[in-house]
Design an enzyme around this catalytic site. Structure first.
Site, short mmCIF file in Angstrom:
data_model
loop_
_atom_site.label_atom_id
_atom_site.label_comp_id
_atom_site.label_asym_id
_atom_site.label_seq_id
_atom_site.Cartn_x
_atom_site.Cartn_y
_atom_site.Cartn_z
CD GLN A 98 32.93 28.07 5.32
OE1 GLN A 98 33.32 26.99 4.85
NE2 GLN A 98 33.68 29.14 5.29
N GLY A 99 28.08 27.40 5.30
CA GLY A 99 27.32 27.29 4.05
C GLY A 99 27.77 28.32 3.04
CE1 TYR A 100 30.50 31.50 4.68
CE2 TYR A 100 32.66 31.89 3.72
CZ TYR A 100 31.72 32.16 4.69
OH TYR A 100 32.00 33.08 5.65
CB SER A 101 30.96 25.45 -1.65
OG SER A 101 32.27 25.88 -1.43
CB SER B 1 33.25 20.20 6.55
OG SER B 1 34.00 20.10 5.38
CD GLU C 241 38.27 27.52 4.50
OE1 GLU C 241 38.14 26.38 4.11
OE2 GLU C 241 37.51 28.45 4.20
CB SER D 26 41.11 24.63 -6.04
OG SER D 26 41.17 25.69 -6.98
CD GLU E 146 44.23 23.86 -9.56
OE1 GLU E 146 43.40 23.79 -8.63
OE2 GLU E 146 45.08 22.96 -9.78
#
Lengths: 418, 370
Positions: free
Chosen positions: A148-151, A183, A265, A399, A401
C-alpha cells in the site's frame, strides 16, 4: 454483504454449499473449517516465521506462505463471502466464521494481508468491473502480493498532506515522488497508490491507482526496524507509469477511496479473510501468566510477587474486556452506537499488546536482555522482539494519538483538531 | 456450560432498560436530593444529613415490577436473571439515584441462593432489605462479621450497612459455633447509628444488635456457601451501577468540553482535553462489557461466575476512579464546587469503589483462580 451466486463451482470434498437454513449451515461450515484446518496444517518452517505477516522478508518464507494461502483460498477460508464471479466462494456472512477458525487453529497467517484486508475491500467498493475480475482472484490466491502506498516522509498521520504527484499524459499517468513505511514492499508486485493530481485542492486533489511495481521508474529499498528485521520499505518513483484504466474510481476521488480502505484497516472488519497474527491476545496473556509462574527470582516465582501479579492480572482483565467487546458490539441496545466499540479496537488492542510485552520483559528481568539467536534466550527472544514490534501497532495505520482524535470527534462529537 | 452470545439481553430486557432510563430521567432525582441537602453542606457547621430518597418514586418502581424482578415466580416475582437486574442497576447508577432498590436487589440474590422463599415473597410485595455483613475493619467478606448467633439470638455490631435508613429489615451475617449463618432482623429490633459519609446518594450505618430474636435464612454452617454463590451477583450489580455512573461522567464531561470556550475554542478542541475524555470512554466501555459478561455467566455458567464478577468489579473500580478524577479535573473550577452535579457522581463512585472490595482486592482474589 456478498450476493449469493447460483452457478456451481468445484469445491473440495465435504464443503457445504451456500444455501438457506442459516443456523445449521453456519454450524456445518464451522465444523468443516475446523476439520480442514486440522487435516491440512502445514509442517513448520525451517527457520521460524516472524510474529506477524508484515514482518516477512525472506523468499523461503514467502514461498511457504503463498502456498499456504493458496490452499486456504481453494478450501474456502478466504474470500468466503465474495461473489463467485470475482473468484470468491459466494457464501453469505461466513467469512467471520472462517477467519475465527483460522485464528483459533493457530496455523500460519496469510502473507497477502494488505491485499485481503485493504485492496480487495477497496476494489469491491470502488473498483471497475474489469479491475475486480482482473485483480481479486490473484489477491485471494497470493499469486500477486500487494503493498500500500499511502504514507510519505511528510505525510504520516496527516495523510492528506501527501505530495507524490500524478500527471496525466494521454491514456496514462506519470508518477513522481516517494512513499515510506511500505509493508511487504520488497515482496509485492502491485501497489495501491495514492498520488496528488491537483496541488491546489487538498482533499479533492488526490487519486487512487493500481501501480505495477516491476518497472524501471520504481525503486524499492528495504528499511530495517529497531528489531533488526526488515519490516517495510521506502519506494521511490521517477517517472513511473500507470495506465489510466488502472485508476480506482474518479480522478480526485482518492481521499474518499482511502477513507474506506482505512476503515477496513482500522476497524474490526475481517474484510475478505485477512489474518495477520497467529497469536491471540488471550493466548499471549496466558503465556505471560505461565512465564511468571515458571520464572524465578531468588528461588521464588515472579507470580508470587504481588506487584507483578497485580500488573499481569490487570492485563488479563483488559484482554477479557476486548473479547467481550466483540460480543457486545453487534447488540444495538447496549453498544452505544454502531462504531463506538469497533473504532476503539486498534488503539486499545495495540496498547494492551504493548503493555503485555513490556510486562513480560519485567517478569524476565535480566533474561530479557537475551535476544534472538542466543541459546539461553527464553523462547528465542520472543518477548523483547515482541515488545519492540508492538510499536508497529501503536504507530502504523493511524497512530494511537490520531485514533484518539478520531474517537473523540466521531464518537463523542468533540470539536475537530485539524 | 454454553452462554448465549448476546448475554441473554433479549427484547424484554431492552424494553425494561429503556423504560428505566426514561423513568429515572423524568424523576429528576438529583433536583430533589439537592433540596433535601440544603443547609447540610458544611461538614463542621452544617445541619445533620438524613438518608434521603423519594418514597413516591420507590412506590412506582415497585409498581413497575423492578423490586420483584429477580424474585422467582414461585415466590411471586418475575423470575428474571441477573442480566435483567444489571440492566436496571446500570440505569440507577447513571441517575445516581438514592433508592432502597440497590440493596433490595442485592438481598434478592442472597435470598435466592439461600432458597428463602418466604423472604423473597416479602420482597415481591414491596418489602425492602439490606445486607449487614461486615465487621469493624470493613474486610469485604461476610466472614469478617463480628455478630454472633446463639440459637436464633443475635448479638453484636454490623458495620458499613448500606441504605440502612431506607429499608424495613436486614440480612445479617453472624457466626455460630457451627459456622456462618444468615438471619433476618427487622429495623425495629436493632439500633441504627447513622454514619456521616462522603457519598450524598447513599446512607450507611452501623447497626447494633443486642440479643435479638432473628429469623434464620441460612442455617449456621451454610452461610459461607450461600454467600459464595451470591457474591458474583453482588459484585456485578455494583459494577453495573458504577458503569452507569461512569457513562454519565463521560457524557457530561464531553458535553462540557463542547461548550466551555477558552483561547477562543471549545476546550474539547485541545488534545490535552480530548484524549483523556476518550480514555474515559475506553475505560467505561471495558467495564460495561465485563459487567454484561459477568451477569450472563451468573445466569448461565455459575462455575465461571466468580472469575467474571471479580473482573467486572476490578474494572469498575478502576474506571470509577479514573472517570471521577478526569470529570472533576476537566470541568475545572466549576467541577470542584458543591453546585456541580459532577461532585455528586464523584462521591458516589468513591464510595462504590471500595464496597465489596476495591480493584486490587478483586485482582488478588482473581489471581487465585488463574
Amino acid at each position: 454483504m456478498a450476493a449469493k451466486m447460483t452457478e456451481q463451482q468445484a469445491s473440495p470434498e465435504g464443503r457445504p454449499e451456500a444455501g438457506p437454513e442459516a443456523g445449521k449451515e453456519a454450524r456445518e461450515f464451522r465444523e468443516y473449517c475446523r476439520r480442514w484446518l486440522e487435516e491440512n496444517r502445514p509442517p513448520p518452517t525451517e527457520t521460524p516465521l516472524p510474529q506477524a505477516s508484515y514482518e516477512v522478508t525472506y523468499d523461503d518464507h514467502r514461498a511457504y506462505l503463498c502456498d499456504w494461502q493458496a490452499k486456504c483460498y481453494e478450501a474456502g477460508l478466504i474470500a468466503t463471502d465474495v461473489p463467485k464471479v470475482y473468484g470468491g466462494h459466494g457464501y453469505d456472512n461466513f467469512q467471520s466464521i472462517a477467519s475465527d477458525e483460522v485464528r483459533r487453529s493457530k496455523v500460519p497467517y496469510f502473507l497477502n494481508w494488505i491485499g485481503l484486508g485493504m485492496v480487495a475491500p477497496t476494489l469491491l467498493i470502488h473498483g471497475s468491473e474489469e479491475q475486480k475480475k482482473r485483480f481479486l482472484k490473484p489477491i485471494f490466491s497470493a499469486e500477486e502480493i500487494w503493498c500500500q502506498g499511502y504514507s510519505e516522509p511528510g505525510a504520516g498521520s496527516d495523510l492528506v498532506s501527501l505530495q507524490t504527484s500524478a500527471v496525466k499524459d494521454g491514456d496514462q499517468w506519470i508518477i513522481n515522488g516517494s512513499k515510506v513505511w511500505t509493508s511487504l514492499g520488497s515482496l509485492a508486485s502491485w501497489m495501491l497508490l495514492l498520488a496528488r493530481n491537483d496541488k491546489q485542492d487538498k482533499y479533492n486533489g488526490i487519486t487512487c491507482f493500481l501501480l505495477p511495481i516491476d518497472q524501471t521508474g520504481v525503486t524499492v529499498r528495504p528499511i530495517h526496524k529497531m528489531t533488526g528485521e526488515c519490516g517495510f520499505c521506502e519506494v521511490f518513483f521517477e517517472n513511473a507509469i500507470v495506465a489510466d484504466d488502472l485508476r480506482v474510481d474518479d480522478v480526485g476521488a482518492g481521499w474518499k477511496v482511502a477513507m474506506s480502505t482505512l476503515t477496513s484497516e482500522r476497524g474490526a472488519a475481517t474484510g475478505v479473510g485477512a489474518v495477520t497474527h497467529t497469536e491471540s491476545p488471550l493466548s499471549s496473556v496466558k503465556e505471560l501468566i505461565e512465564l511468571a509462574k515458571t520464572t524465578k527470582r531468588n528461588g521464588v516465582p515472579v507470580w508470587d510477587d504481588p506487584v507483578w501479579r497485580d500488573r499481569i492480572v490487570k492485563l488479563y482483565i483488559r484482554i477479557e474486556a476486548i473479547i467481550q467487546h466483540a460480543r457486545r458490539a453487534p447488540i444495538e441496545a447496549i453498544n452505544g452506537g454502531a462504531m463506538r466499540l469497533p473504532l476503539q479496537g486498534k488503539v486499545v488492542g495495540s496498547e494492551i499488546g504493548q503493555d503485555l510485552n513490556a510486562t513480560a520483559l519485567g517478569v524476565l528481568g535480566m533474561q530479557s536482555s537475551l535476544y534472538v539467536g542466543d541459546e539461553h534466550a527464553v523462547r528465542n527472544g520472543r518477548w523483547p522482539l515482541g515488545y519492540m514490534n508492538s510499536y508497529t501497532g501503536t504507530i502504523s495505520g493511524g497512530s494511537s494519538e490520531i485514533q484518539r482524535n478520531i474517537l473523540g470527534e466521531r464518537i463523542l462529537g468533540l470539536p475537530k483538531t485539524k | 456450560m454454553a452462554q448465549p452470545q448476546d448475554f441473554g439481553f433479549d427484547d424484554d430486557i431492552v424494553m425494561l432498560k429503556d423504560a428505566a432510563n426514561r423513568f429515572l430521567g423524568q424523576r429528576q432525582t438529583l433536583v430533589q436530593l439537592r433540596s433535601s441537602l440544603a443547609g447540610t453542606e458544611d461538614p463542621y457547621r452544617g445541619k445533620e444529613r438524613e438518608g434521603w430518597y423519594d418514597p413516591a418514586a420507590w412506590q412506582e418502581m415497585v409498581d413497575l415490577g423492578w423490586a420483584m424482578l429477580a424474585v422467582p415466580e414461585s415466590a411471586g416475582g418475575l423470575g428474571l436473571g441477573l442480566v435483567a437486574a444489571v440492566a436496571i442497576q446500570e440505569e440507577i447508577g447513571r441517575a445516581a439515584c438514592p433508592t432502597p432498590l440497590s440493596s433490595t436487589l442485592q438481598a434478592t440474590f442472597v435470598l435466592k441462593e439461600a432458597q428463602a422463599d418466604a423472604h423473597l415473597a416479602k420482597i415481591a410485595e414491596g418489602s425492602t432489605m439490606a445486607l449487614a455483613l461486615f465487621g469493624e475493619d470493613g474486610t469485604p467478606d461476610a466472614d469478617s462479621t463480628t455478630v454472633t448467633a446463639d440459637g436464633n439470638k443475635l448479638s453484636g455490631t454490623s458495620c458499613y450497612v448500606q441504605d440502612a435508613q431506607k429499608v424495613d429489615g436486614f440480612i445479617v451475617a453472624a457466626k455460630a459455633p457451627e459456622g456462618l449463618g444468615l438471619y433476618w432482623v427487622s429495623k425495629e429490633s436493632v439500633t441504627i447509628h447513622r454514619a456521616r459519609i462522603v457519598d450524598l446518594t447513599r446512607d450507611q450505618a452501623r447497626i447494633e444488635i443486642e440479643d435479638v430474636e432473628a429469623e434464620v435464612i441460612a442455617e449456621p454452617g451454610s452461610g459461607e456457601q450461600v454467600m459464595a454463590r451470591a457474591l458474583p451477583a453482588l459484585l456485578t450489580l455494583l459494577a453495573a451501577d458504577m458503569a452507569g455512573a461512569a457513562e454519565w461522567q463521560l457524557q457530561t464531561t464531553a458535553d462540557y468540553a463542547k461548550l466551555r470556550v477558552q483561547f477562543e475554542r471549545p476546550i474539547g478542541f485541545f488534545q490535552a482535553v480530548k484524549h483523556p475524555i476518550v480514555n474515559m470512554m475506553i475505560a467505561a466501555d471495558e467495564t460495561r462489557s465485563l459487567v454484561y459478561n459477568a451477569a450472563c455467566a451468573y445466569d448461565h455458567d455459575p462455575e465461571d461466575a466468580l472469575r467474571c464478577a471479580r473482573m467486572a468489579k476490578a474494572s469498575a473500580s478502576e474506571t470509577a476512579a479514573f472517570c471521577s478524577n478526569r470529570s472533576t479535573q476537566l470541568h475545572g473550577g466549576i467541577g470542584f464546587t458543591w453546585e456541580s452535579d459532577v461532585q455528586i457522581y464523584h462521591k458516589r463512585q468513591m464510595h462504590s469503589q471500595f464496597l465489596f472490595g476495591d480493584a486490587s482486592w478483586q485482582r488478588q482474589k482473581l489471581a487465585e483462580l488463574l
